[in-house]
Write a protein that holds these residues in place. Sequence first.
Motif, PDB file in Angstrom:
ATOM      1  N   SER A 220       0.818  -1.215   0.000  1.00  0.00           N
ATOM      2  CA  SER A 220       0.000   0.000   0.000  1.00  0.00           C
ATOM      3  C   SER A 220       0.854   1.269   0.000  1.00  0.00           C
ATOM      4  O   SER A 220       0.534   2.239  -0.704  1.00  0.00           O
ATOM      5  CB  SER A 220      -0.946   0.001   1.205  1.00  0.00           C
ATOM      6  N   SER A 221       1.948   1.283   0.757  1.00  0.00           N
ATOM      7  CA  SER A 221       2.779   2.495   0.809  1.00  0.00           C
ATOM      8  C   SER A 221       3.411   2.788  -0.546  1.00  0.00           C
ATOM      9  O   SER A 221       3.522   3.949  -0.952  1.00  0.00           O
ATOM     10  CB  SER A 221       3.862   2.354   1.886  1.00  0.00           C
ATOM     11  N   TYR A 222       3.814   1.744  -1.269  1.00  0.00           N
ATOM     12  CA  TYR A 222       4.409   1.935  -2.595  1.00  0.00           C
ATOM     13  C   TYR A 222       3.390   2.548  -3.550  1.00  0.00           C
ATOM     14  O   TYR A 222       3.663   3.563  -4.201  1.00  0.00           O
ATOM     15  CB  TYR A 222       4.911   0.598  -3.147  1.00  0.00           C
ATOM     16  N   TRP A 223       2.224   1.934  -3.651  1.00  0.00           N
ATOM     17  CA  TRP A 223       1.249   2.380  -4.639  1.00  0.00           C
ATOM     18  C   TRP A 223       0.711   3.774  -4.326  1.00  0.00           C
ATOM     19  O   TRP A 223       0.488   4.585  -5.226  1.00  0.00           O
ATOM     20  CB  TRP A 223       0.099   1.379  -4.739  1.00  0.00           C
ATOM     21  N   LYS A 224       0.536   4.089  -3.042  1.00  0.00           N
ATOM     22  CA  LYS A 224       0.021   5.408  -2.688  1.00  0.00           C
ATOM     23  C   LYS A 224       1.065   6.503  -2.919  1.00  0.00           C
ATOM     24  O   LYS A 224       0.718   7.673  -3.116  1.00  0.00           O
ATOM     25  CB  LYS A 224      -0.436   5.403  -1.230  1.00  0.00           C
ATOM     26  N   GLN A 225       2.333   6.115  -2.907  1.00  0.00           N
ATOM     27  CA  GLN A 225       3.395   7.070  -3.217  1.00  0.00           C
ATOM     28  C   GLN A 225       3.550   7.256  -4.718  1.00  0.00           C
ATOM     29  O   GLN A 225       3.762   8.376  -5.202  1.00  0.00           O
ATOM     30  CB  GLN A 225       4.717   6.579  -2.620  1.00  0.00           C
ATOM     31  N   VAL A 226       3.428   6.178  -5.471  1.00  0.00           N
ATOM     32  CA  VAL A 226       3.693   6.214  -6.906  1.00  0.00           C
ATOM     33  C   VAL A 226       2.526   6.792  -7.701  1.00  0.00           C
ATOM     34  O   VAL A 226       2.723   7.506  -8.685  1.00  0.00           O
ATOM     35  CB  VAL A 226       4.044   4.796  -7.409  1.00  0.00           C
ATOM     36  N   ILE A 227       1.286   6.491  -7.291  1.00  0.00           N
ATOM     37  CA  ILE A 227       0.100   6.926  -8.038  1.00  0.00           C
ATOM     38  C   ILE A 227      -0.874   7.615  -7.086  1.00  0.00           C
ATOM     39  O   ILE A 227      -1.288   7.031  -6.079  1.00  0.00           O
ATOM     40  CB  ILE A 227      -0.605   5.737  -8.714  1.00  0.00           C
ATOM     41  N   ASN A 228      -1.262   8.823  -7.428  1.00  0.00           N
ATOM     42  CA  ASN A 228      -2.245   9.555  -6.642  1.00  0.00           C
ATOM     43  C   ASN A 228      -3.633   9.265  -7.222  1.00  0.00           C
ATOM     44  O   ASN A 228      -4.154  10.020  -8.045  1.00  0.00           O
ATOM     45  CB  ASN A 228      -1.944  11.052  -6.663  1.00  0.00           C
ATOM     46  N   PHE A 229      -4.208   8.149  -6.803  1.00  0.00           N
ATOM     47  CA  PHE A 229      -5.515   7.768  -7.324  1.00  0.00           C
ATOM     48  C   PHE A 229      -6.594   8.783  -6.940  1.00  0.00           C
ATOM     49  O   PHE A 229      -7.510   9.058  -7.716  1.00  0.00           O
ATOM     50  CB  PHE A 229      -5.904   6.382  -6.792  1.00  0.00           C
ATOM     51  N   ASP A 230      -6.479   9.350  -5.732  1.00  0.00           N
ATOM     52  CA  ASP A 230      -7.479  10.329  -5.296  1.00  0.00           C
ATOM     53  C   ASP A 230      -7.477  11.565  -6.194  1.00  0.00           C
ATOM     54  O   ASP A 230      -8.529  12.175  -6.435  1.00  0.00           O
ATOM     55  CB  ASP A 230      -7.221  10.738  -3.846  1.00  0.00           C
ATOM     56  N   ALA A 231      -6.300  11.929  -6.707  1.00  0.00           N
ATOM     57  CA  ALA A 231      -6.228  13.092  -7.598  1.00  0.00           C
ATOM     58  C   ALA A 231      -6.991  12.833  -8.892  1.00  0.00           C
ATOM     59  O   ALA A 231      -7.584  13.757  -9.464  1.00  0.00           O
ATOM     60  CB  ALA A 231      -4.768  13.421  -7.906  1.00  0.00           C
ATOM     61  N   LEU A 232      -6.996  11.580  -9.362  1.00  0.00           N
ATOM     62  CA  LEU A 232      -7.764  11.250 -10.563  1.00  0.00           C
ATOM     63  C   LEU A 232      -9.255  11.467 -10.320  1.00  0.00           C
ATOM     64  O   LEU A 232      -9.989  11.919 -11.202  1.00  0.00           O
ATOM     65  CB  LEU A 232      -7.506   9.797 -10.965  1.00  0.00           C
ATOM     66  N   VAL A 233      -9.700  11.150  -9.085  1.00  0.00           N
ATOM     67  CA  VAL A 233     -11.102  11.377  -8.732  1.00  0.00           C
ATOM     68  C   VAL A 233     -11.375  12.870  -8.582  1.00  0.00           C
ATOM     69  O   VAL A 233     -12.347  13.411  -9.126  1.00  0.00           O
ATOM     70  CB  VAL A 233     -11.465  10.641  -7.424  1.00  0.00           C
ATOM     71  N   ASP A 234     -10.493  13.568  -7.847  1.00  0.00           N
ATOM     72  CA  ASP A 234     -10.701  14.991  -7.560  1.00  0.00           C
ATOM     73  C   ASP A 234     -10.737  15.836  -8.828  1.00  0.00           C
ATOM     74  O   ASP A 234     -11.435  16.861  -8.881  1.00  0.00           O
ATOM     75  CB  ASP A 234      -9.598  15.511  -6.633  1.00  0.00           C
ATOM     76  N   THR A 235      -9.998  15.430  -9.845  1.00  0.00           N
ATOM     77  CA  THR A 235      -9.976  16.182 -11.096  1.00  0.00           C
ATOM     78  C   THR A 235     -11.032  15.701 -12.081  1.00  0.00           C
ATOM     79  O   THR A 235     -11.113  16.200 -13.208  1.00  0.00           O
ATOM     80  CB  THR A 235      -8.589  16.079 -11.760  1.00  0.00           C
ATOM     81  N   GLY A 236     -11.836  14.744 -11.665  1.00  0.00           N
ATOM     82  CA  GLY A 236     -12.931  14.273 -12.506  1.00  0.00           C
ATOM     83  C   GLY A 236     -12.522  13.325 -13.612  1.00  0.00           C
ATOM     84  O   GLY A 236     -13.312  13.054 -14.522  1.00  0.00           O
ATOM     85  N   MET A 237     -11.304  12.794 -13.548  1.00  0.00           N
ATOM     86  CA  MET A 237     -10.827  11.905 -14.607  1.00  0.00           C
ATOM     87  C   MET A 237     -11.359  10.477 -14.464  1.00  0.00           C
ATOM     88  O   MET A 237     -11.471   9.750 -15.447  1.00  0.00           O
ATOM     89  CB  MET A 237      -9.290  11.886 -14.636  1.00  0.00           C
ATOM     90  N   ILE A 238     -11.672  10.093 -13.235  1.00  0.00           N
ATOM     91  CA  ILE A 238     -12.349   8.821 -12.988  1.00  0.00           C
ATOM     92  C   ILE A 238     -13.424   9.068 -11.939  1.00  0.00           C
ATOM     93  O   ILE A 238     -13.423  10.103 -11.265  1.00  0.00           O
ATOM     94  CB  ILE A 238     -11.384   7.713 -12.502  1.00  0.00           C
ATOM     95  N   ALA A 239     -14.336   8.120 -11.823  1.00  0.00           N
ATOM     96  CA  ALA A 239     -15.388   8.224 -10.812  1.00  0.00           C
ATOM     97  C   ALA A 239     -14.895   7.652  -9.491  1.00  0.00           C
ATOM     98  O   ALA A 239     -14.016   6.787  -9.465  1.00  0.00           O
ATOM     99  CB  ALA A 239     -16.632   7.463 -11.272  1.00  0.00           C
ATOM    100  N   ARG A 240     -15.470   8.139  -8.394  1.00  0.00           N
ATOM    101  CA  ARG A 240     -15.104   7.604  -7.083  1.00  0.00           C
ATOM    102  C   ARG A 240     -15.324   6.094  -7.029  1.00  0.00           C
ATOM    103  O   ARG A 240     -14.545   5.349  -6.422  1.00  0.00           O
ATOM    104  CB  ARG A 240     -15.927   8.307  -6.004  1.00  0.00           C
ATOM    105  N   ALA A 241     -16.370   5.614  -7.714  1.00  0.00           N
ATOM    106  CA  ALA A 241     -16.664   4.179  -7.716  1.00  0.00           C
ATOM    107  C   ALA A 241     -15.573   3.357  -8.393  1.00  0.00           C
ATOM    108  O   ALA A 241     -15.423   2.166  -8.113  1.00  0.00           O
ATOM    109  CB  ALA A 241     -18.006   3.924  -8.400  1.00  0.00           C
ATOM    110  N   ASP A 242     -14.787   3.987  -9.279  1.00  0.00           N
ATOM    111  CA  ASP A 242     -13.714   3.253  -9.962  1.00  0.00           C
ATOM    112  C   ASP A 242     -12.643   2.782  -8.985  1.00  0.00           C
ATOM    113  O   ASP A 242     -11.941   1.800  -9.243  1.00  0.00           O
ATOM    114  CB  ASP A 242     -13.068   4.118 -11.042  1.00  0.00           C
ATOM    115  N   LEU A 243     -12.503   3.481  -7.852  1.00  0.00           N
ATOM    116  CA  LEU A 243     -11.522   3.068  -6.857  1.00  0.00           C
ATOM    117  C   LEU A 243     -11.928   1.773  -6.168  1.00  0.00           C
ATOM    118  O   LEU A 243     -11.102   1.136  -5.498  1.00  0.00           O
ATOM    119  CB  LEU A 243     -11.319   4.175  -5.818  1.00  0.00           C
ATOM    120  N   GLU A 244     -13.184   1.384  -6.320  1.00  0.00           N
ATOM    121  CA  GLU A 244     -13.642   0.128  -5.724  1.00  0.00           C
ATOM    122  C   GLU A 244     -13.246  -1.090  -6.562  1.00  0.00           C
ATOM    123  O   GLU A 244     -13.494  -2.235  -6.171  1.00  0.00           O
ATOM    124  CB  GLU A 244     -15.161   0.166  -5.547  1.00  0.00           C
ATOM    125  N   LEU A 245     -12.619  -0.856  -7.712  1.00  0.00           N
ATOM    126  CA  LEU A 245     -12.154  -1.963  -8.537  1.00  0.00           C
ATOM    127  C   LEU A 245     -10.999  -2.710  -7.882  1.00  0.00           C
ATOM    128  O   LEU A 245     -10.709  -3.855  -8.246  1.00  0.00           O
ATOM    129  CB  LEU A 245     -11.705  -1.455  -9.908  1.00  0.00           C
TER     130      LEU A 245
END
Length: 272
Positions: A220-245
Motif C-alpha cells: 500500500s505504501s508503494y502504490w500510494k506514493q507512486v500513483i495519486n488515485f485520489d487526484a484522478l477522482v478529484d480532477t474528474g478523470m475517474i469516478a469515485r466508484a472506480d476506486l472500488e475496482l
Amino acid sequence: MDLLAYPDTTSLLLPVEDTEFLLREEMRPIRFALEFAKADLALKDWGVRSTVIVFGSARIRSKEAAAQAQDNAKTEEERKAADNLTRHTDYYEVAREFAQIVSLRGGAFAPRHRWRENVIATGGGPGIMEAANRGAHDVGAPSIGFNITLLREQRPNAYITPELNFRFHYFAMRKMHLAMRASALAIFPGGFGTLDEMFELLTLQQTGKALSAPIVLFGSSYWKQVINFDALVDTGMIARADLELFEFVDTAEEGWASLVRRGLTSAASPRE
C-alpha cells in the motif's frame, strides 16, 4: 516425391513446413492466430479453467539472491544496486506465500472433475513472477508462465510447470491470455511493464470489456506514493466508484481474504 530432383523446392513445401512463407509480413494474422491457439489448447488439455494473475517487477529478488549480490558487489554502483535489491525482498516473500495460499485453497489441484481453478499465472520471468511460480511449485501445484520474446532475452524462471511454459512474440496476444481466464489479479510493485498491465486490466474492468475480477495491489505504501488515485477522482478523470475496482493489501493472507470477500470462488484443495 523426391524434392531434390527439383532446382527450386520452396513452392513444393507444405505451408506449415515453409518457415520463410510463415514469416512473411502478410502472414502476421496467421501467426497471431497460432499464438492464441497453441497456449489455449495446452491450457484446455491441462484443464485450466481460471487463473489468478500475479504481476510485479522483474527486478525484485529473493533474500538469498540479494545477499549474494551484496557479497559480490565491488564498486559503489554495484553496492547501491545490491542495497536496492535488499530493500524490496519482502515483496518477493509475500508473493511466494500468496501463491502458496492460492494454490492450496483455490482449486489448482482439480478437486472437482477435470477442471483446475485459480491456477497461478505470471509473465514467466524473474523477480515477482519467479516468486509466484515458486510459491505454487513449493506446494506441488501447477503454474503458468506467459513469456515474451524481447531484445534482451527474458529467460523463463525455473519454477513454471514445463508443459505450461509459453513464449509469445506479440505483446497483445500475451496480454489476452493473461486477461481472458483471470478470476483475480494480484499486482505487486513494479515499473513501466507492471503499470502497463495494471492500467490495461483496470480499464477492461472499468469499461465492462472483461468479466468482473477482484484486484489487489500489494504494498500500500508503494502504490500510494507512486500513483495519486485520489487526484484522478478529484480532477474528474475517474469516478469515485472506480476506486472500488481494487484494494490495497500488505500481507499474503490479507490479499487472499480480499479476493474471496470480493467474489473469488474458492475450491479447497485436498493437499491443504
